[in-house]
Design an enzyme around this catalytic site. Structure first.
Site, PDB file in Angstrom:
ATOM      1  N   ASP A 268      85.203  35.255 -69.321  1.00 13.02           N
ATOM      2  CA  ASP A 268      85.937  34.058 -68.946  1.00 13.02           C
ATOM      3  C   ASP A 268      87.380  34.437 -68.627  1.00 13.02           C
ATOM      4  O   ASP A 268      87.818  35.557 -68.906  1.00 13.02           O
ATOM      5  CB  ASP A 268      85.861  32.967 -70.015  1.00 13.02           C
ATOM      6  CG  ASP A 268      86.324  33.422 -71.386  1.00 13.02           C
ATOM      7  OD1 ASP A 268      86.566  34.626 -71.570  1.00 13.02           O
ATOM      8  OD2 ASP A 268      86.453  32.571 -72.269  1.00 13.02           O
TER       9      ASP A 268
ATOM     10  N   TYR B 208      91.493  34.851 -68.559  1.00 10.09           N
ATOM     11  CA  TYR B 208      92.485  35.048 -69.611  1.00 10.09           C
ATOM     12  C   TYR B 208      92.951  33.681 -70.120  1.00 10.09           C
ATOM     13  O   TYR B 208      93.170  32.757 -69.335  1.00 10.09           O
ATOM     14  CB  TYR B 208      93.685  35.818 -69.071  1.00 10.09           C
ATOM     15  CG  TYR B 208      93.357  37.190 -68.520  1.00 10.09           C
ATOM     16  CD1 TYR B 208      92.990  38.241 -69.365  1.00 10.09           C
ATOM     17  CD2 TYR B 208      93.441  37.454 -67.161  1.00 10.09           C
ATOM     18  CE1 TYR B 208      92.710  39.512 -68.862  1.00 10.09           C
ATOM     19  CE2 TYR B 208      93.163  38.718 -66.642  1.00 10.09           C
ATOM     20  CZ  TYR B 208      92.801  39.740 -67.501  1.00 10.09           C
ATOM     21  OH  TYR B 208      92.527  40.986 -67.004  1.00 10.09           O
TER      22      TYR B 208
ATOM     23  N   PHE C  68      89.459  39.856 -64.088  1.00  9.88           N
ATOM     24  CA  PHE C  68      90.309  40.975 -64.496  1.00  9.88           C
ATOM     25  C   PHE C  68      91.679  40.984 -63.814  1.00  9.88           C
ATOM     26  O   PHE C  68      92.584  41.687 -64.257  1.00  9.88           O
ATOM     27  CB  PHE C  68      89.614  42.329 -64.280  1.00  9.88           C
ATOM     28  CG  PHE C  68      88.355  42.490 -65.068  1.00  9.88           C
ATOM     29  CD1 PHE C  68      88.394  42.711 -66.436  1.00  9.88           C
ATOM     30  CD2 PHE C  68      87.110  42.409 -64.453  1.00  9.88           C
ATOM     31  CE1 PHE C  68      87.228  42.843 -67.171  1.00  9.88           C
ATOM     32  CE2 PHE C  68      85.939  42.538 -65.179  1.00  9.88           C
ATOM     33  CZ  PHE C  68      86.000  42.758 -66.542  1.00  9.88           C
TER      34      PHE C  68
ATOM     35  N   HIS D  67      82.282  47.306 -72.009  1.00 13.76           N
ATOM     36  CA  HIS D  67      83.356  46.507 -71.411  1.00 13.76           C
ATOM     37  C   HIS D  67      84.683  47.254 -71.541  1.00 13.76           C
ATOM     38  O   HIS D  67      84.903  47.981 -72.512  1.00 13.76           O
ATOM     39  CB  HIS D  67      83.433  45.153 -72.132  1.00 13.76           C
ATOM     40  CG  HIS D  67      84.255  44.131 -71.439  1.00 13.76           C
ATOM     41  ND1 HIS D  67      85.626  44.043 -71.608  1.00 13.76           N
ATOM     42  CD2 HIS D  67      83.919  43.143 -70.572  1.00 13.76           C
ATOM     43  CE1 HIS D  67      86.080  43.046 -70.871  1.00 13.76           C
ATOM     44  NE2 HIS D  67      85.077  42.477 -70.236  1.00 13.76           N
TER      45      HIS D  67
END
Length: 219
Positions: A62, A64, A75, A182
């Site tokens: 999801d 930030y 990202f 991740h």
């Protein structure tokens, strides 16, 4: 206020926008805390990279949940943010280790413009509540996007178990699949570092007669 869908191009034909979005809009309007990214940026990934332009898919989680940090591309962080880069910082470390160039630009719009769909699996998040909109209904949109992209070979970059689970929807045997931990500071040392995703994507693209991605800074 209804979200602006005028810039979605072919993505606007997905059933989600008629069947599911009105309920999500109502839920967002009732949210008592700020929601990120700003409304104009919620569909930025789809607006920036239409389906036929997608060569690479990078799935995030999801957005930030810190003020000023989410810009609608997975990202990606606006240039004027000035805070910690967290996952993006680790992505840049791996990029430099993999290909050499150091990237300073945190806004990843240039990646999107080269055919990289930077899609989060939830398109909104309440301030300070990571995964607060995980069950809001965005996954129906993500499922439809992935199904739409299963029509021809693409490079799938699936970081972390949630992205890898979603990626199982895509069954085309010709896809390139890169599945690692991740890049989060909590998990990057469990297999993200050293995985060389950037050179692997470029090698696959070039082997299929396509131009490589310029992952480094661009003006």
């Amino acid at each position: 206020m209804p979200l602006d869908l005028s810039r979605l191009g072919p993505w606007a034909s997905l059933p989600f926008f008629a069947q599911d979005l009105p309920r999500i809009e109502s839920a967002l309007a009732a949210e008592e805390t700020p929601v990120y990214p700003p409304p104009a940026r919620i569909f930025a990934a789809l607006e920036r990279t239409p389906p036929d332009a997608v060569r690479v898919l990078i799935l995030g989680q999801d957005p930030y949940h810190t003020p000023g940090k989410a810009d609608g591309l997975a990202f990606s962080i606006p240039a004027d943010f000035g805070g910690k880069l967290d996952s993006l910082g680790n992505i840049f470390k791996e990029l430099q280790s993999d290909l050499g160039p150091a990237r300073q630009r945190t806004d990843l719009a240039d990646w999107a413009d080269q055919g990289i769909l930077l899609l989060n699996t939830a398109l909104t998040v309440p301030q300070g509540r990571p995964q607060g909109h995980k069950s809001l209904g965005w996954q129906r949109l993500v499922h439809q996007v992935l199904d739409r992209l299963d029509d021809r070979p693409r490079a799938l970059v699936l970081w972390g178990k949630p992205a890898q689970k979603l990626g199982q929807r895509m069954q085309n045997p010709e896809h390139l699949r890169i599945e690692t931990a991740h890049p989060s500071p909590l998990s990057a040392y469990r297999g993200f570092f050293g995985s060389r995703p950037f050179s692997r994507v470029n090698a696959w693209l070039q082997a299929n007669g396509e131009r490589a991605i310029n992952w480094a800074d661009q003006e």
